[in-house]
Design an enzyme around this catalytic site. Structure first.
Site, mmCIF file in Angstrom:
data_model
loop_
_atom_site.group_PDB
_atom_site.id
_atom_site.type_symbol
_atom_site.label_atom_id
_atom_site.label_comp_id
_atom_site.label_asym_id
_atom_site.label_seq_id
_atom_site.Cartn_x
_atom_site.Cartn_y
_atom_site.Cartn_z
ATOM 1 N N ASN A 34 0.838 -1.191 0.000
ATOM 2 C CA ASN A 34 0.000 0.000 0.000
ATOM 3 C C ASN A 34 0.879 1.249 0.000
ATOM 4 O OD1 ASN A 34 0.565 -0.791 2.795
ATOM 5 N ND2 ASN A 34 -0.954 0.707 3.463
ATOM 6 N N GLU A 42 0.169 5.266 0.660
ATOM 7 C CA GLU A 42 -0.782 6.292 1.067
ATOM 8 C C GLU A 42 -0.406 7.642 0.465
ATOM 9 O OE1 GLU A 42 -2.127 4.246 5.264
ATOM 10 O OE2 GLU A 42 -0.893 6.056 5.346
ATOM 11 N N ASN A 43 -1.320 8.595 0.599
ATOM 12 C CA ASN A 43 -1.160 9.905 0.018
ATOM 13 C C ASN A 43 -1.771 10.923 0.974
ATOM 14 O OD1 ASN A 43 -2.105 12.223 -1.726
ATOM 15 N ND2 ASN A 43 -1.064 10.998 -3.286
ATOM 16 N N ALA A 44 -1.190 12.091 1.070
ATOM 17 C CA ALA A 44 -1.728 13.118 1.959
ATOM 18 C C ALA A 44 -3.156 13.488 1.584
ATOM 19 C CB ALA A 44 -0.842 14.368 1.931
ATOM 20 N N TYR A 49 -5.703 11.849 1.348
ATOM 21 C CA TYR A 49 -6.343 10.596 1.740
ATOM 22 C C TYR A 49 -7.798 10.601 1.303
ATOM 23 C CZ TYR A 49 -6.633 6.577 4.906
ATOM 24 O OH TYR A 49 -6.759 5.333 5.425
ATOM 25 N N CYS A 55 -3.904 0.507 -2.899
ATOM 26 C CA CYS A 55 -3.896 -0.726 -2.103
ATOM 27 C C CYS A 55 -2.789 -1.660 -2.577
ATOM 28 C CB CYS A 55 -5.239 -1.441 -2.220
ATOM 29 S SG CYS A 55 -6.627 -0.532 -1.543
ATOM 30 N N GLU A 108 -3.007 -4.854 -3.071
ATOM 31 C CA GLU A 108 -3.516 -5.773 -4.091
ATOM 32 C C GLU A 108 -3.492 -5.115 -5.469
ATOM 33 O OE1 GLU A 108 -6.093 -6.445 -0.360
ATOM 34 O OE2 GLU A 108 -4.937 -4.832 -1.264
ATOM 35 N N CYS A 114 -10.244 -4.861 0.253
ATOM 36 C CA CYS A 114 -11.394 -3.944 0.265
ATOM 37 C C CYS A 114 -12.310 -4.299 -0.904
ATOM 38 C CB CYS A 114 -10.917 -2.497 0.176
ATOM 39 S SG CYS A 114 -10.229 -2.029 -1.436
#
Length: 140
Positions: free
Chosen positions: A46, A48-50, A52, A57, A59, A90
């Site tokens: 995964n 992430e990004n600010a 959000y 993901c 996968e 998810c």
């Protein structure tokens, strides 16, 4: 302990990816590995990004790696995360898996210690919509 060599390869790839995840906001690192129909293992983590929830993901990353390498069919998926609960895909990733798999595609959920539970995609996404639905509608 994982005795099956194929499963061990998936677990090792997913776990190595999990350790490289970029999760500064949630603190929840996830790794995934997929095996394509030729037996090759592809993995992702995964990111992430600010802004959000614009992140990616694990996968999705593993499936993208498979497609970039020329794979078009999944034969197995393994997802690993931390904590005590199951780190299942998810909803969006279940549909991504469905694009390249089918109801019988194994989806294995693990933690750092090893396998926690096994599902089929059909268990996680019953009565799903997939590429063949579009082909049927077009009469292909």
């Amino acid at each position: 302990m994982i005795d099956d060599p194929d499963l061990a390869a998936l677990f090792a790839a997913a776990n190595a990816s999990r350790l490289k995840a970029y999760a500064p906001y949630s603190g929840f690192s996830v790794g995934a590995a997929v095996r394509d129909d030729a037996g090759a293992v592809h993995h992702g983590c995964n990111v992430e990004n600010a802004a959000y929830p614009v992140g990616t993901c694990a996968e999705a990353g593993a499936i993208s790696a498979m497609v970039a390498a020329g794979g078009r069919r999944l034969s197995a998926v393994l997802v690993t995360g931390g904590g005590d609960g199951l780190c299942t895909p998810c909803g969006a990733c279940r549909q991504r898996i469905r694009e390249f798999g089918d109801a019988e595609t194994p989806v294995i959920i693990a933690g750092p210690e090893g396998v926690r539970r096994r599902f089929t995609l059909g268990d996680l996404l019953p009565e799903s919509f997939g590429p063949e639905n579009l082909a049927d509608a077009r009469g292909v």
